[in-house]
Design an enzyme around this catalytic site. Structure first.
Site, PDB file in Angstrom:
ATOM      1  N   PRO A  81       0.827  -1.221   0.000  1.00 31.64           N
ATOM      2  CA  PRO A  81       0.000   0.000   0.000  1.00 31.64           C
ATOM      3  C   PRO A  81       0.854   1.261   0.000  1.00 31.64           C
ATOM      4  CG  PRO A  81      -0.088  -1.092   2.148  1.00 31.64           C
ATOM      5  CD  PRO A  81       0.682  -1.994   1.244  1.00 31.64           C
ATOM      6  N   GLU A 132       0.991  -8.484   8.996  1.00 29.71           N
ATOM      7  CA  GLU A 132       1.254  -7.068   9.284  1.00 29.71           C
ATOM      8  C   GLU A 132       2.107  -6.442   8.175  1.00 29.71           C
ATOM      9  OE1 GLU A 132      -0.257  -5.329  11.371  1.00 29.71           O
ATOM     10  OE2 GLU A 132       0.919  -3.527  10.957  1.00 29.71           O
ATOM     11  N   ARG A 149      -3.816  -7.968 -20.450  1.00 29.68           N
ATOM     12  CA  ARG A 149      -4.753  -7.378 -21.418  1.00 29.68           C
ATOM     13  C   ARG A 149      -4.042  -6.723 -22.591  1.00 29.68           C
ATOM     14  NH1 ARG A 149      -9.918  -6.006 -21.424  1.00 29.68           N
ATOM     15  NH2 ARG A 149      -9.932  -3.989 -22.448  1.00 29.68           N
ATOM     16  N   ASP A 191      -9.544   1.926 -24.829  1.00 25.80           N
ATOM     17  CA  ASP A 191      -9.924   1.812 -23.422  1.00 25.80           C
ATOM     18  C   ASP A 191      -9.658   3.120 -22.684  1.00 25.80           C
ATOM     19  OD1 ASP A 191     -10.875  -0.740 -23.125  1.00 25.80           O
ATOM     20  OD2 ASP A 191      -8.955  -1.618 -22.539  1.00 25.80           O
TER      21      ASP A 191
HETATM   22  N1  SAM Z   1       1.055  -2.745   7.822  1.00 23.15           N
HETATM   23  C1  SAM Z   1       1.182  -2.422   6.431  1.00 23.15           C
HETATM   24  C2  SAM Z   1       1.125  -0.910   6.236  1.00 23.15           C
HETATM   25  O1  SAM Z   1       0.483  -0.247   7.050  1.00 23.15           O
HETATM   26  O2  SAM Z   1       1.693  -0.395   5.241  1.00 23.15           O
HETATM   27  C3  SAM Z   1       0.063  -3.081   5.614  1.00 23.15           C
HETATM   28  C4  SAM Z   1       0.231  -4.557   5.477  1.00 23.15           C
HETATM   29  S1  SAM Z   1      -1.102  -5.326   4.630  1.00 23.15           S
HETATM   30  C5  SAM Z   1      -2.156  -5.747   5.947  1.00 23.15           C
HETATM   31  C6  SAM Z   1      -0.432  -6.866   4.144  1.00 23.15           C
HETATM   32  C7  SAM Z   1       0.029  -6.941   2.706  1.00 23.15           C
HETATM   33  O3  SAM Z   1      -1.075  -6.709   1.841  1.00 23.15           O
HETATM   34  C8  SAM Z   1       1.076  -5.937   2.269  1.00 23.15           C
HETATM   35  O4  SAM Z   1       2.368  -6.360   2.635  1.00 23.15           O
HETATM   36  C9  SAM Z   1       0.881  -5.894   0.777  1.00 23.15           C
HETATM   37  O5  SAM Z   1       1.573  -6.935   0.120  1.00 23.15           O
HETATM   38  C10 SAM Z   1      -0.612  -6.133   0.621  1.00 23.15           C
HETATM   39  N2  SAM Z   1      -1.393  -4.907   0.394  1.00 23.15           N
HETATM   40  C11 SAM Z   1      -2.312  -4.369   1.240  1.00 23.15           C
HETATM   41  N3  SAM Z   1      -2.861  -3.277   0.711  1.00 23.15           N
HETATM   42  C12 SAM Z   1      -2.320  -3.117  -0.515  1.00 23.15           C
HETATM   43  C13 SAM Z   1      -2.494  -2.143  -1.546  1.00 23.15           C
HETATM   44  N4  SAM Z   1      -3.335  -1.127  -1.415  1.00 23.15           N
HETATM   45  N5  SAM Z   1      -1.777  -2.294  -2.679  1.00 23.15           N
HETATM   46  C14 SAM Z   1      -0.904  -3.327  -2.827  1.00 23.15           C
HETATM   47  N6  SAM Z   1      -0.686  -4.258  -1.863  1.00 23.15           N
HETATM   48  C15 SAM Z   1      -1.387  -4.155  -0.725  1.00 23.15           C
END
Ligand code: SAM
Length: 247
Positions: free
Chosen positions: A89, A116, A154, A169
């Site tokens: 994220p 986490e 795609r 698109d």
């Molecule tokens: N504790 C982390 C933070 O606050 O940045 C978030 C961890 S999340 C619960 C677990 C995993 O989900 C991440 O390591 C990532 O691989 C994936 N993930 C969660 N949200 C994502 C997003 N918006 N885009 C891409 N990967 C995401």
């Protein structure tokens, strides 16, 4: 053809996405290859541990560095051309430009975090890029990885039956695409724009361009600043701005 190598602790999550629709057909036809690698298979301890408690305390579990490093050593070809991407994220937000860039690669490695998150040393030493699918937090990187696989695939020639449809698109042209209609011609008194039934291709193309500009102006005016507009586009926009329909 493009190859995706996906590292995950839940590789079964990909089965339904990869087993249906255009992506399945492209895998069957050899246009796309997806190799699912269970990170657990790269652990060296008796319990096949992929995560552990965080140093310094706090909630949640953290994905360990060694299994991911072992998996990458086994999977990524030497030579340094294959991008290793962490879904996160905190990464750059996925946009069509990034999708286009990745579609030029012959191989892409995707690492899915879970719990986490991941040990920071994975981010510091083992990856080339971090990609986010938006400003919200999911429980794992598997859904984001599927989004990358689908959007990039795609653009592989042959993935979509009519390659023109990809060219027009939303985002590919720098604009949002205009509306589509299909049979029946009339439903519950809801008609179809006459021009689409006219058979006059030049007028249809003009209508489509105008609708695309209109939709972009209404929903994503920010995009109009980034796109090269023709004089005709600018004239249409002037007309649209004066059009009460838009307010
Ligand atoms: N504790 C982390 C933070 O606050 O940045 C978030 C961890 S999340 C619960 C677990 C995993 O989900 C991440 O390591 C990532 O691989 C994936 N993930 C969660 N949200 C994502 C997003 N918006 N885009 C891409 N990967 C995401």
């Amino acid at each position: 053809m493009i190859v995706f190598d996906i590292l995950s602790v839940f590789p079964e999550m990909f089965q339904s996405t990869l087993g249906n629709s255009l992506i399945k057909r492209s895998i069957d036809n050899g246009l796309v290859e997806v190799n699912l690698h269970n990170i657990r298979n790269y652990t060296r301890d008796r319990h096949r541990t992929t995560d552990d408690t965080p140093y310094g305390g706090g909630g949640g579990m953290v994905m360990k560095v060694e299994p991911v490093a072992n998996a990458l050593k086994a999977i990524v070809p030497t030579g340094g051309k294959t991008p290793v991407i962490l879904l996160s994220p905190q990464g750059e937000t996925l946009k069509q430009k990034i999708v286009e860039e990745l579609s030029q690669c012959s191989r892409v490695v995707l690492i899915c975090g879970h719990y986490e998150g991941i040990d920071e040393r994975i981010r510091e030493h083992l990856i080339d890029r971090e990609i986010s699918i938006g400003d919200y937090v999911l429980s794992g990187g598997e859904l984001p990885a599927m989004i990358v696989v689908d959007s990039v695939s795609r653009l592989v020639p042959g993935f979509v039956g009519n390659s023109d449809s990809v060219l027009y698109d939303s985002f590919s042209t720098g604009l949002l695409e205009g509306p589509h209609y299909t049979r029946p011609r009339e439903y519950e008194n809801w008609g179809v724009p006459e021009v689409l039934l006219s058979g006059h291709q030049k007028k249809i193309d003009e209508w489509r361009r105008r609708e695309s500009l209109k939709r972009t102006l209404q929903r994503r005016p920010d995009m109009l600043k980034q796109v090269d507009l023709t004089e005709e586009d600018k004239r249409m926009i002037q007309e649209l701005v004066g059009d009460s329909e838009l307010v």
